[in-house]
Write a protein that holds these residues in place. Structure first.
Motif, PDB file in Angstrom:
ATOM      1  N   UNK A 257      41.845  -4.448  46.711  1.00 27.04           N
ATOM      2  CA  UNK A 257      42.178  -3.026  46.795  1.00 27.04           C
ATOM      3  C   UNK A 257      43.663  -2.834  47.103  1.00 27.04           C
ATOM      4  N   UNK A 258      44.198  -3.636  48.019  1.00 29.09           N
ATOM      5  CA  UNK A 258      45.628  -3.547  48.308  1.00 29.09           C
ATOM      6  C   UNK A 258      46.448  -3.901  47.072  1.00 29.09           C
ATOM      7  N   UNK A 259      45.967  -4.915  46.339  1.00 25.91           N
ATOM      8  CA  UNK A 259      46.643  -5.258  45.094  1.00 25.91           C
ATOM      9  C   UNK A 259      46.580  -4.127  44.085  1.00 25.91           C
ATOM     10  N   UNK A 260      45.436  -3.424  44.039  1.00 29.93           N
ATOM     11  CA  UNK A 260      45.299  -2.293  43.119  1.00 29.93           C
ATOM     12  C   UNK A 260      46.259  -1.169  43.483  1.00 29.93           C
ATOM     13  N   UNK A 261      46.494  -0.975  44.793  1.00 30.05           N
ATOM     14  CA  UNK A 261      47.456   0.051  45.224  1.00 30.05           C
ATOM     15  C   UNK A 261      48.854  -0.293  44.702  1.00 30.05           C
TER      16      UNK A 261
ATOM     17  N   UNK B 224      51.871   1.097  37.704  1.00 28.93           N
ATOM     18  CA  UNK B 224      52.055   0.536  36.359  1.00 28.93           C
ATOM     19  C   UNK B 224      50.883   0.860  35.446  1.00 28.93           C
ATOM     20  N   UNK B 225      49.734   1.193  36.018  1.00 27.84           N
ATOM     21  CA  UNK B 225      48.550   1.488  35.205  1.00 27.84           C
ATOM     22  C   UNK B 225      48.448   2.958  34.823  1.00 27.84           C
ATOM     23  N   UNK B 226      49.161   3.820  35.573  1.00 24.11           N
ATOM     24  CA  UNK B 226      48.981   5.263  35.379  1.00 24.11           C
ATOM     25  C   UNK B 226      49.312   5.696  33.962  1.00 24.11           C
ATOM     26  N   UNK B 227      50.460   5.290  33.464  1.00 23.63           N
ATOM     27  CA  UNK B 227      50.884   5.778  32.148  1.00 23.63           C
ATOM     28  C   UNK B 227      49.959   5.313  31.018  1.00 23.63           C
TER      29      UNK B 227
ATOM     30  N   UNK C 125      38.932   4.835  46.167  1.00 28.15           N
ATOM     31  CA  UNK C 125      38.177   4.294  47.314  1.00 28.15           C
ATOM     32  C   UNK C 125      36.757   4.833  47.315  1.00 28.15           C
ATOM     33  N   UNK C 126      36.625   6.163  47.276  1.00 28.46           N
ATOM     34  CA  UNK C 126      35.292   6.767  47.340  1.00 28.46           C
ATOM     35  C   UNK C 126      34.411   6.381  46.174  1.00 28.46           C
ATOM     36  N   UNK C 127      34.926   6.529  44.953  1.00 28.05           N
ATOM     37  CA  UNK C 127      34.123   6.201  43.772  1.00 28.05           C
ATOM     38  C   UNK C 127      33.811   4.703  43.735  1.00 28.05           C
ATOM     39  N   UNK C 128      34.770   3.877  44.156  1.00 32.45           N
ATOM     40  CA  UNK C 128      34.537   2.433  44.171  1.00 32.45           C
ATOM     41  C   UNK C 128      33.410   2.040  45.107  1.00 32.45           C
TER      42      UNK C 128
ATOM     43  N   UNK D 144      38.682   7.665  39.198  1.00 32.06           N
ATOM     44  CA  UNK D 144      37.253   7.353  39.075  1.00 32.06           C
ATOM     45  C   UNK D 144      37.029   6.081  38.271  1.00 32.06           C
ATOM     46  N   UNK D 145      37.723   5.943  37.136  1.00 31.11           N
ATOM     47  CA  UNK D 145      37.530   4.756  36.296  1.00 31.11           C
ATOM     48  C   UNK D 145      38.004   3.492  37.001  1.00 31.11           C
ATOM     49  N   UNK D 146      39.117   3.602  37.728  1.00 30.94           N
ATOM     50  CA  UNK D 146      39.578   2.442  38.500  1.00 30.94           C
ATOM     51  C   UNK D 146      38.558   2.078  39.563  1.00 30.94           C
ATOM     52  N   UNK D 147      37.999   3.091  40.227  1.00 30.90           N
ATOM     53  CA  UNK D 147      36.969   2.840  41.239  1.00 30.90           C
ATOM     54  C   UNK D 147      35.719   2.229  40.645  1.00 30.90           C
ATOM     55  N   UNK D 148      35.325   2.673  39.466  1.00 29.64           N
ATOM     56  CA  UNK D 148      34.137   2.121  38.810  1.00 29.64           C
ATOM     57  C   UNK D 148      34.333   0.639  38.501  1.00 29.64           C
ATOM     58  N   UNK D 149      35.530   0.290  38.006  1.00 31.74           N
ATOM     59  CA  UNK D 149      35.793  -1.124  37.684  1.00 31.74           C
ATOM     60  C   UNK D 149      35.741  -1.981  38.944  1.00 31.74           C
ATOM     61  N   UNK D 150      36.441  -1.544  39.998  1.00 31.81           N
ATOM     62  CA  UNK D 150      36.441  -2.316  41.244  1.00 31.81           C
ATOM     63  C   UNK D 150      35.055  -2.348  41.881  1.00 31.81           C
ATOM     64  N   UNK D 151      34.354  -1.197  41.885  1.00 29.40           N
ATOM     65  CA  UNK D 151      33.016  -1.146  42.475  1.00 29.40           C
ATOM     66  C   UNK D 151      32.031  -2.024  41.738  1.00 29.40           C
TER      67      UNK D 151
END
Length: 827
Positions: free
Chosen positions: A434-438, A443-446, A486-489, A762-769
């Motif tokens: 999660x810290x790495x994702x932060x 770089x992933x936003x665009x 965080x929440x969705x994950x 949400x999509x980032x949380x789904x992948x991590x979760x």
């Protein structure tokens, strides 16, 4: 500087209110937790204290277990000077029959004695009265409601020999010091002894001006003599342990909410500091030092934290009171204590809210001190825009965190043995990833915004503008969306874990124990089923196979252990454990089969010492097995079991219906065979699976509801970011309006922009979760089956998108209402 900071807060009331709401929700969760658990504890203390006040002295068996007080002890207690009344409590199994003629519940109801009148009547009579005759009984309120019995009805209770006896229900009671989660039936003392078959008393209560020393001297022996107050405190503490566990569990979710709040606050202050660059530079020009600027920002944070915490305390108190009311509404039996909002709760809420807010504002405050006075002389572009630079340090940190996190997740899931250590490693891996994702998120936003915004961009101009707006400030968008991640994950993790656990349990049940019905008895100290019932079931044409399992108390290598047997050729056909060494074909006279947990590292061919009722035996190990199968861990052949322990009844009977037989016809046959055995509980495999699935679903619903608060806070963050962006882009929005963009299109642009941000999180949380849901499943279950709950995940993403649209309502309305002329003329 203090006046300047406070004046700035008054000038930005709306922005600070949205920020305060984020911290208020986190504080509200913690406050509501303390209010709920403290109110429950106060109710237990009040209830037990009131009941225990009727008892002067209580005599209990020393230690725990099934020990009982001898009947002769009652005469000794009566003879103590000062004793005015004595009641000997009898407790034991007394299965209540429901209106369908079957034993109520999965376990036998508790039979207990209570006096009809007198000072030691410590149970609150809700309706009717206490029993005074041998043919009268009372039920605890919860059991009466569950079975549908009312005062005046006739009820049937099984005696120790299994014969039904009829009683007139004369009342219902609220159990005070007695805790009977399986239901309770109350009788007169003599009837309770006859119906439970109890040998001796569970407790002797004494009334009158008498001391514990006097009673202890009279009874002698290894008994525990305590005051009524001590008895009440002991049981209140036992109930309080439940509230402590509840409190700890809820506080963990509260900490998640505060973490999300911290991210929202950090992002808000970072944006505000960037927007006030010229203001801060002017302050530096007129003499403000770096320390004063730093302190001014922290004063603003402390003020916002204080307002949010006070608001959170009010909301939390309401939430706690609402939770108590909701629990009572849904039928849970909670004692009604005084509403508890203690000084500790207020202090914890205020300190948590203010400290989290100030800590979250430290980095933005430090950034404020770096503003050069010359910055007041130049016009700034929109903060956070421009080319994204990923320095070497950030790249190294990102690679290390993500690589270490993913590596530890794979190690915990695939290499380490299943257990708490593997789960702890997986949790650590999740935190690092999660810290790495932060670090990686900007770089992933665009690219994510381009992919997510592709469809809206094709629809029209507002969609294209929204996609570009969401890509223009990647750092800001990343910080905004990570809170939602965080929440969705976490919600996704629990959904994946629940679906995988249900699938694994169902698969193992079908593979290792494919039965259709399980029969167990509620009667007698050993709760066995007469062997004749199994023979009756074998004669039924609808039944394909009947498997009997018997248990008895024995020992292994000097330790007390249960020993059992399985009838006939069921092992390998009906019961299918996994073989580690040896073969069940070698399970003959003089041998034993051991589960992996009981083998202690032994393998087939070695010998082991077993204790039976006929004395110790040295047996050769025929097979060592494993797996979650409902049979004894120490297994001997059927004939040997009878020789070692006698012809005991069946502990359980498992039935397999013949192929092609209709389910209704099979159930009718089973009910007909068990008609004369009302204490036998019949559970179908489908009902067992459904019960397990409902338990998992309930847990997931509770977790989802609690984590939903963190998602709500994250949406406040999106609304906050969008509101601040609208302020920044006032002239830009006015220019778009001047060029022909309608108010409706402007609102649509901002709504789609908010939706894109929500979907990125949400999509980032789904992948991590999903990833860590798989890892957690592998860490806690051997050979776990991975299942992805597609419908739930699609629902999570859809809800996030909808919530993003809702979060944009107020900011988009504000932007659309702005005057074009005034906005273009603003600096």
């Amino acid at each position: 500087m203090l006046k300047t900071s406070l004046a700035g807060l008054r000038a930005r009331r709306l922005r600070m209110l949205l920020t305060a709401l984020a911290i208020a929700l986190g504080v509200a969760f913690i406050t509501g937790t303390f209010v709920l658990t403290d109110t429950m504890q106060a109710g237990y203390d009040q209830k037990f204290g009131s009941s225990a006040g009727k008892v002067a002295v209580a005599v209990l068996p020393e230690g725990s277990g099934d020990q009982a007080l001898p009947e002769g002890l009652l005469r000794k207690v009566r003879a103590v000077p000062g004793v005015t009344d004595v009641h000997a409590t009898v407790r034991g199994d007394a299965p209540l029959l429901g209106k369908d003629g079957r034993a109520y519940g999965d376990m036998p109801t508790m039979g207990f004695s209570l006096p009809s009148t007198g000072p030691l009547q410590r149970h609150e009579v809700v309706t009717g009265r206490a029993p005074a005759a041998a043919d009268e009984a009372v039920l605890d309120k919860a059991t009466a409601e569950a079975t549908g019995y009312r005062t005046g009805d006739s009820i049937k209770v099984l005696d120790p020999r299994g014969g039904p006896r009829t009683f007139r229900l004369v009342g219902t009671v609220e159990l005070a010091l007695d805790r009977a989660y399986r239901g309770a039936v109350g009788f007169t003392p003599a009837t309770a002894t006859a119906m439970t078959g109890a040998k001796g008393y569970a407790e002797i209560d004494v009334a009158g001006p008498v001391s514990t020393q006097a009673v202890a001297a009279a009874v002698g022996g290894p008994y525990e003599v305590i005051t009524g107050r001590q008895l009440g405190d002991r049981l209140a503490t036992a109930n309080g342990a439940d509230t402590k566990v509840l409190r700890i569990g809820l506080l963990l979710f509260g900490l998640v909410s505060l973490l999300v709040s911290a991210i929202v606050i950090y992002n808000t202050f970072a944006i505000l500091i960037a927007q006030r660059m010229r203001e801060l530079a002017l302050l530096r020009c007129v003499g403000a030092t770096r320390r004063q600027v730093f302190g001014g920002v922290l004063v603003e944070a402390a003020a916002v934290g204080l307002v949010g915490s006070l608001l959170g305390l009010a909301i939390g108190a309401a939430l706690g009171a609402g939770a108590i009311a909701a629990i009572g509404f849904f039928g849970a039996d909670l004692p009604a204590g005084a509403f508890a909002l203690g000084l500790r709760t207020v202090a914890v809420g205020l300190v948590a809210g203010v400290v989290v807010t100030v800590l979250s504002a430290l980095l933005p405050a430090r950034a404020a001190t770096r503003v050069a006075p010359v910055a007041a002389l130049r016009s700034e572009a929109e903060p956070g825009t421009g080319r994204l630079r990923f320095g070497p340090f950030r790249i190294v940190v990102t690679v290390l965190l993500c690589g270490l996190g993913l590596g530890l997740a794979a190690f915990g899931a695939l290499v380490m043995p299943v257990g708490e250590s593997a789960l702890a490693v997986t949790a650590l891996a999740g935190g690092l990833t999660f810290l790495g994702a932060i670090a990686l998120m900007p770089a992933l936003v665009r690219p994510l915004a381009r992919v997510i915004g592709a469809i809206p961009a094709r629809v029209g101009l507002p969609g294209r503008l929204a996609m570009e707006n969401s890509r223009r400030a990647p750092k800001r968008t990343a910080t905004t969306t990570i809170a939602l991640t965080i929440g969705v994950g976490l919600v996704t993790l629990f959904a994946v874990l629940g679906a995988s656990v249900k699938a694994t349990a169902s698969d193992r049940l079908e593979q290792q124990f494919p039965v259709d019905y399980a029969l167990r008895s509620q009667l007698g100290s050993d709760r066995t089923i007469p062997r004749a019932l199994a023979e009756t079931l074998r004669a039924a044409p609808e039944i394909g196979s009947v498997t009997e399992v018997r248990w008895a108390d024995g020992g292994l290598d000097g330790d007390d252990r249960s020993i059992g047997t399985v009838s006939g050729p069921a092992i390998g056909k009906v019961v299918k454990p996994e073989i580690e060494s040896g073969s069940f074909a070698d399970l003959r006279t003089g041998t034993v089969a051991l589960h992996h947990n009981a083998a202690g590292g032994r393998s087939a061919g070695q010998t082991v010492g077993v204790t039976t009722r006929q004395g110790p035996r040295t047996l050769r190990i025929a097979v060592v097995f494993s797996g979650d199968v409902p049979m004894p861990e120490i297994l001997v052949p059927e004939r040997d079991f009878d020789a070692y322990f006698g012809a005991l009844g069946d502990t359980a009977i498992y039935l397999k219906v013949k192929d092609g037989v209709d389910a209704a016809a099979a159930r009718t046959a089973v009910d007909a065979a068990t008609k004369d055995h009302p204490a036998v509980n019949v559970a179908s495999a489908t009902s067992i699976k459904d019960q397990f699935s409902r338990a998992i679903d309930t847990m997931l619903m509770v977790f989802g509801g609690m984590l939903g608060l963190s998602i709500l806070i994250a949406l406040f963050g999106i609304a906050n970011t969008l509101t601040l962006s609208v302020v920044e882009r006032t002239r830009e929005s006015a220019l778009l309006r001047a060029l022909g963009l309608t108010r409706r299109q402007l609102r649509r642009m901002l709504s789609v922009e908010s939706m894109i941000m929500a979907l990125i999180g949400a999509l980032t949380g789904v992948v991590l979760g999903t990833l860590f849901g798989w890892a957690a499943t592998r860490a806690i279950l051997e050979g776990a089956l991975f299942r992805l709950p597609y419908a739930q995940i699609v629902a999570f993403v859809a809800i996030a998108a909808l919530a993003g649209l809702i979060a944009a309502v107020l900011p988009s309305r504000r932007a659309a209402r702005a005057s074009i002329v005034e906005s273009l003329s603003s600096e």
